[in-house]
Scaffold this active site. Structure first.
Site, PDB file in Angstrom:
ATOM      1  N   TYR A 141       0.759  -1.305  -0.140  1.00 46.08           N
ATOM      2  CA  TYR A 141       0.074   0.051  -0.027  1.00 46.08           C
ATOM      3  C   TYR A 141       0.999   1.533  -0.130  1.00 46.08           C
ATOM      4  CZ  TYR A 141      -4.663  -2.010   0.744  1.00 46.08           C
ATOM      5  OH  TYR A 141      -5.888  -2.434   0.847  1.00 46.08           O
ATOM      6  N   LYS A 192       3.201 -15.377   1.764  1.00 48.40           N
ATOM      7  CA  LYS A 192       3.260 -16.046   0.222  1.00 48.40           C
ATOM      8  C   LYS A 192       4.744 -16.283   0.195  1.00 48.40           C
ATOM      9  CE  LYS A 192       1.559 -17.565  -3.704  1.00 48.40           C
ATOM     10  NZ  LYS A 192       0.767 -18.779  -3.827  1.00 48.40           N
ATOM     11  N   ASP A 252     -12.255  -9.130   4.534  1.00 51.35           N
ATOM     12  CA  ASP A 252     -13.628  -9.109   3.822  1.00 51.35           C
ATOM     13  C   ASP A 252     -14.196 -10.242   3.760  1.00 51.35           C
ATOM     14  OD1 ASP A 252     -13.124  -6.302   3.285  1.00 51.35           O
ATOM     15  OD2 ASP A 252     -14.367  -6.530   1.532  1.00 51.35           O
TER      16      ASP A 252
HETATM   17  C1  IPM Z   1     -10.190  -1.011   4.287  1.00 54.24           C
HETATM   18  C2  IPM Z   1     -10.716  -0.460   2.969  1.00 54.24           C
HETATM   19  C3  IPM Z   1      -9.451   0.443   2.495  1.00 54.24           C
HETATM   20  C4  IPM Z   1      -8.128  -0.378   2.507  1.00 54.24           C
HETATM   21  C5  IPM Z   1      -9.635   1.334   1.446  1.00 54.24           C
HETATM   22  C6  IPM Z   1     -11.058   2.175   1.316  1.00 54.24           C
HETATM   23  C7  IPM Z   1      -8.565   2.407   0.992  1.00 54.24           C
HETATM   24  O1  IPM Z   1     -10.556  -1.552   1.905  1.00 54.24           O
HETATM   25  O2  IPM Z   1     -10.154  -0.360   5.283  1.00 54.24           O
HETATM   26  O3  IPM Z   1     -10.296  -2.451   4.121  1.00 54.24           O
HETATM   27  O4  IPM Z   1      -7.805  -0.942   1.470  1.00 54.24           O
HETATM   28  O5  IPM Z   1      -7.640  -0.521   3.588  1.00 54.24           O
HETATM   29 MG    MG Z   2     -10.920  -3.283   2.673  1.00 52.71          MG
END
Ligand code: IPM
Ligand code: MG
Length: 362
Positions: A141, A192, A252
């Site tokens: 990131y 990984k 998620d």
């Molecule tokens: C999360 C979200 C964020 C991330 C986005 C909105 C930048 O998906 O908090 O999981 O990828 O960290």
């Molecule tokens: Mg997310």
């Protein structure tokens, strides 16, 4: 002493769900003497519209002065065509980085009342209680170099860098091991390492760290297998520790095990446990302003805020009890609705949680 909270509603459903969390905070102030003072700030698309930047300096100043931050969500189609440097998501990533909130805790807990709301069989998910510890201020990131460049022949090429130093791995590892000590004492480190050198180092550092925690059982899993195991037999996990992007994806998936992503809170902490608290879901622009969003993830984020940043364990527990209570009563927003339950709006859900809280004060 009165603690200062900064509230950042953000975009999409952010303002609606944060309004319900604020109702809960107000109830705690009035009925249980919680000494907090709320301030508001702009972030994301809302901040861009008002100031031309998704993370105005004023917001950062307020965040630094606050004891904790409560955030809704950011982003939406309105801002998707902006340059990536001023997109709402940059505001979120920027505040995480500026406050050095490297430890992102994402608990995935299945409330028994929602066992049937999961797309997985009830027996696979009932009793589920996982803590995902995601590294939040490093990895791909934030890694440099990054960008899109034009090659000699005119073709464009996009690139990002996955990068972790030993100290970054060690500090997130420590958080995971410490949390495991309070739980079932099992840590699964996800990497990984069969392909990526960076995560080979990740694995090595985790292994070394494990020597300091002889009571904790450390295992390693490749991320592809972890994704599969999460939906095959999720109860095998206690604490999962992983890098920024793998953690984003796996959390998620873990959320859906619990019935809805609308149920999951998170805490992002710095070295001193100062933190920002937000639901793990996004701004859901498609349902914004309709009062159908589930405010429970944000309300449960308030519980995490009380527990980790304000040391108010009892009040945190009261919020969690109140959420259990409204679920027991059969109240459901659209995302967790099932036959025979009572469908409620965002505001009604917040009111019900407040009522359940006040019941406990009698
Ligand atoms: C999360 C979200 C964020 C991330 C986005 C909105 C930048 O998906 O908090 O999981 O990828 O960290
Ligand atoms: Mg997310």
């Amino acid at each position: 002493m009165t603690k200062k909270l900064l509230v950042l509603p953000g975009d999409g459903i952010g303002p609606e769900i944060v309004a319900e969390a604020v109702k809960v905070l107000d109830a705690l102030r009035q009925a249980f003497g919680l000494a907090v003072e709320l301030e508001r700030g702009l972030i994301g698309g809302a901040a861009y519209d008002a100031t031309g930047h998704p993370l105005p300096e004023a917001t950062l100043d307020l965040a630094r002065a606050a004891d904790a931050v409560l955030l809704g969500a950011v982003g939406g189609p309105k801002w998707e065509s902006l340059d990536i440097s001023v997109r709402p998501e940059k505001g979120l990533l920027g505040i995480r980085a500026a406050l050095e909130l490297f430890a992102n805790l994402r608990p995935a807990v299945l409330y028994p009342q929602l066992a049937s709301a999961s797309t997985l069989k009830a027996e696979v998910v009932s009793g589920l209680d996982i803590m995902i510890v995601r590294e939040l201020t490093g990895g791909i990131y934030f890694g440099k170099p990054r960008g899109v460049r034009t090659l000699a022949g005119g073709e464009r090429q996009g690139y990002n860098t996955l990068i972790y130093s030993e100290s970054e791995i060690r500090r997130i590892g420590k958080v995971a091991f410490e949390i495991a000590m309070q739980r079932d004492r099992r840590v699964t480190s996800v990497d990984k390492a069969n392909v990526l050198e960076c995560t080979e180092l990740w694995r090595e550092v985790m292994q070394t760290l494990a020597a300091d925690y002889p009571q904790v059982d450390l295992s390693h899993m490749y991320v592809d297998n972890a994704a599969m195991q999460l939906v095959r037999a999720p109860k095998q996990f206690d604490v999962v520790v992983t890098g920024n992007m793998f953690g984003d994806i796996l959390s998620d998936a873990a959320a859906m095990l619990t019935g809805s992503i609308g149920m999951l809170p998170s805490a992002s902490l710095d070295e001193q446990n100062k933190g920002m608290y937000e639901p793990i879901h996004g701004s859901a622009p498609d349902i914004a302003g309709q009062q159908v969003a589930n405010p429970l993830a944000t309300i449960l984020s308030v519980a995490m805020l009380l527990r980790y940043s304000l040391g108010e364990q009892m009040l945190a527990q009261r919020i969690e009890n109140a959420v259990q209570r409204v679920l027991e009563l059969g109240l459901r927003t659209a995302d967790i609705y099932s036959e025979g339950c009572q469908r409620v709006s965002t505001g009604q859900m917040g009111d019900a949680v407040v009522a359940a809280l006040l019941e406990q004060s009698r």
